[in-house]
Design a protein around this motif. Structure first.
Motif, PDB file in Angstrom:
ATOM      1  N   ARG A 128      29.004  32.861 -24.384  1.00  7.85           N
ATOM      2  CA  ARG A 128      29.987  33.925 -23.501  1.00  7.85           C
ATOM      3  C   ARG A 128      29.741  33.717 -22.094  1.00  7.85           C
ATOM      4  O   ARG A 128      30.702  34.024 -21.310  1.00  7.85           O
ATOM      5  N   GLN A 129      28.700  33.400 -21.480  1.00 11.06           N
ATOM      6  CA  GLN A 129      28.383  33.093 -20.184  1.00 11.06           C
ATOM      7  C   GLN A 129      28.374  31.737 -19.705  1.00 11.06           C
ATOM      8  O   GLN A 129      27.435  31.093 -20.070  1.00 11.06           O
ATOM      9  N   SER A 131      30.121  30.792 -16.143  1.00  7.78           N
ATOM     10  CA  SER A 131      30.387  30.568 -14.847  1.00  7.78           C
ATOM     11  C   SER A 131      29.297  31.715 -14.093  1.00  7.78           C
ATOM     12  O   SER A 131      28.610  32.555 -14.930  1.00  7.78           O
ATOM     13  N   VAL A 132      29.178  31.628 -12.806  1.00  8.56           N
ATOM     14  CA  VAL A 132      28.337  32.546 -12.237  1.00  8.56           C
ATOM     15  C   VAL A 132      28.791  33.820 -12.288  1.00  8.56           C
ATOM     16  O   VAL A 132      28.106  34.989 -12.364  1.00  8.56           O
ATOM     17  N   GLN A 133      30.203  34.018 -12.346  1.00  7.17           N
ATOM     18  CA  GLN A 133      30.995  35.203 -12.410  1.00  7.17           C
ATOM     19  C   GLN A 133      30.671  35.878 -13.618  1.00  7.17           C
ATOM     20  O   GLN A 133      30.299  37.056 -13.874  1.00  7.17           O
ATOM     21  N   ASP A 134      30.558  35.159 -14.678  1.00  2.00           N
ATOM     22  CA  ASP A 134      29.937  35.674 -16.044  1.00  2.00           C
ATOM     23  C   ASP A 134      28.732  36.095 -16.034  1.00  2.00           C
ATOM     24  O   ASP A 134      28.371  37.100 -16.749  1.00  2.00           O
ATOM     25  N   MET A 135      27.818  35.488 -15.390  1.00  5.74           N
ATOM     26  CA  MET A 135      26.400  36.030 -15.378  1.00  5.74           C
ATOM     27  C   MET A 135      26.264  37.127 -14.777  1.00  5.74           C
ATOM     28  O   MET A 135      25.182  37.835 -14.781  1.00  5.74           O
ATOM     29  N   ILE A 136      27.071  37.408 -13.572  1.00  5.86           N
ATOM     30  CA  ILE A 136      26.985  38.522 -12.852  1.00  5.86           C
ATOM     31  C   ILE A 136      27.280  39.837 -13.829  1.00  5.86           C
ATOM     32  O   ILE A 136      26.602  40.712 -13.641  1.00  5.86           O
ATOM     33  N   SER A 137      28.327  39.688 -14.514  1.00  4.83           N
ATOM     34  CA  SER A 137      28.942  40.687 -15.413  1.00  4.83           C
ATOM     35  C   SER A 137      27.696  40.851 -16.396  1.00  4.83           C
ATOM     36  O   SER A 137      27.610  42.156 -16.807  1.00  4.83           O
ATOM     37  N   HIS A 355      17.888  35.042 -18.744  1.00 12.04           N
ATOM     38  CA  HIS A 355      19.321  34.681 -19.410  1.00 12.04           C
ATOM     39  C   HIS A 355      20.156  33.827 -18.522  1.00 12.04           C
ATOM     40  O   HIS A 355      21.096  33.556 -19.042  1.00 12.04           O
ATOM     41  N   TRP A 356      19.665  33.104 -17.499  1.00  9.83           N
ATOM     42  CA  TRP A 356      20.318  31.816 -16.953  1.00  9.83           C
ATOM     43  C   TRP A 356      20.104  30.752 -17.766  1.00  9.83           C
ATOM     44  O   TRP A 356      20.934  29.857 -18.054  1.00  9.83           O
TER      45      TRP A 356
END
Length: 447
Positions: A128-129, A131-137, A355-356
């Motif tokens: 689901r993650q 991009s960096v934006q996805d990881m921020i969410s 989680h990264w």
């Protein structure tokens, strides 16, 4: 440990012999390891080591360096520093290094101690993650729960790093609305609990975007706390304005006399423009030279030819360092070119089981090994040079094979390694048998 008082004269007589004779005289110039005056007393806390293996030079044939010369020595550590080194001697009560190789302690210059799964339940990443934006969410949802165990997890991660020979880390710490300043406060506790055996620099890091998450006020608060660097994240892709983001970061660093360390994942034109603008701002504010770093900086991996060479020259002139996590796959960073132009290059383990990324052993030797494999470094000299990316540029021998570490007066941050030389340690990712931080044992497996 040895806790007995010995006069320097007695110590020389029992352990060192006459300093012009024996193994030290043939291996290393006596001026390198000159003894102090015999009248001085060793403190009761002084540590004496025997059977310490040190690199003393290179072996050569008529074509190349073929091996590394070594010899056994005795060594005194006192008040957190290496006090003296001399010929090996079997003094009673000395710590037996058992012929293990003495290498500099490793320095992890990019890690996130404040958010890790290490020490807890295994969890891989999700599709689901992406991009960096996805990881921020994702972080906005999971950080409140992670904070409940963040101090204990940070301590466990520090212990893992120590077992891999690392005694120092530069840790980026989340500063954003989800965790406020709590990630920083929790990490303070872990650092305090480990302060006798591990050193930490802190980067206040607006992980969710400086302006995107409206973290300007929190960053200003953090800048007034016990931190070392002002961080940043992808000024164009996350905050939408390179100059505005960099200007804020630079001014905050100037206002509170901090360094700068910016995450730059952007690899296209915006990444290159960010590098160029940061160079401009550092040149306008020379007090930031030598205190400014770009982490990742993938944009450099897309540059070629004259543009790459000129950019590396500019980075070196501005004394901006690059902290590369040495990615592999389609993007190969130009680390050899950076070295050629005198740019300071460091590395770190970055994400260690979080989680990264589910990967990460905590080993800086693994990073040195990866660099060697990526760039085809397999000779004795090349492998020995790769060690510097793991030790923040400290090497036992210089390019000509002259001994330059350790020397009396150096801080006693070192490893005992199951290897015959630096080259072998890098190539085989050799086992760390003991780690000393400021003269105190931080990790030991000498059995």
């Amino acid at each position: 440990m040895i806790h007995q008082e010995l006069t320097r004269k007695k110590f020389i007589q029992q352990t060192m012999g006459a300093i012009g004779y024996g193994i030290a005289a043939s291996a290393i110039p006596t001026s390198t390891y000159a003894m102090e005056t015999p009248e001085r007393l060793l403190s009761s806390k002084a540590l004496i080591f025997k059977n310490v293996l040190l690199e003393t030079g290179f072996e050569r044939d008529d074509f190349e360096i073929t091996g590394t010369k070594t010899a056994l020595f005795s060594m005194v550590v006192e008040d957190g520093k290496i006090k003296s080194i001399g010929p090996n001697s079997n003094i009673k009560g000395a710590i037996d290094a058992k012929g293990y190789l003495l290498l500099p302690a490793m320095k992890d210059m990019h890690i996130h101690l404040d958010k890790t799964y290490y020490g807890g339940k295994w969890k891989a990443t999700s599709k689901r993650q992406r991009s960096v934006q996805d990881m921020i969410s994702l972080e906005e949802k999971i950080l409140p729960e992670m904070l409940k165990t963040s101090t204990a997890r940070a301590e466990s991660l520090i212990e893992l790093l120590q077992s891999k020979g690392t005694d120092f880390a530069r840790s980026h710490v989340n500063i954003e609305p989800s965790s406020q300043l709590n990630s920083l406060k929790h990490l303070y506790k872990a650092i305090e609990n480990k302060k006798g055996s591990f050193g930490v620099e802190i980067v206040a890091f607006p992980q969710h975007g400086l302006f995107k998450s409206k973290s300007e006020g929190l960053m200003r608060e953090a800048a007034q706390m016990d931190i070392d660097f002002i961080g940043g994240l992808d000024p164009q892709n996350i905050d939408g304005d390179i100059e505005k983001s960099i200007d804020f970061t630079v001014q905050l660093a100037l206002d509170y006399k901090r360094g700068i360390d910016i995450h730059l994942h952007e690899s296209g034109e915006s990444g290159f423009k960010t590098v160029q603008y940061l160079i401009k701002k550092v040149n306008e504010n020379p007090e930031l030279k030598g205190k400014t770093f770009l982490s990742h900086c993938f944009a450099l991996g897309k540059l070629q030819g004259k543009v790459l060479e000129e950019t590396c020259e500019q980075l070196a002139a501005a004394r901006i360092g690059i902290i590369s996590t040495i990615p592999f796959g389609g993007l190969i960073m130009p680390i050899p070119t950076l070295y050629k132009h005198g740019v300071s290059v460091m590395t770190g383990t970055d994400s260690v089981v979080d989680h990264w990324s589910p990967f990460g052993t905590g080993s800086m030797l693994q990073k040195a090994n990866l660099m060697a494999q990526l760039y085809g470094y397999s000779t004795e000299l090349e492998l020995s040079r790769c060690l510097k990316i793991a030790t923040n540029n400290v090497l036992p021998l210089d390019e000509q094979g002259n001994q330059q570490w350790p020397k009396p007066g150096d801080q006693a941050d070192f490893n005992l390694v199951e290897a015959s030389c630096s080259a072998e340690a890098v190539a085989r990712q050799s086992t760390i048998k003991a780690l000393y931080h400021k003269g105190s044992c931080a990790y030991q497996n000498l059995a």
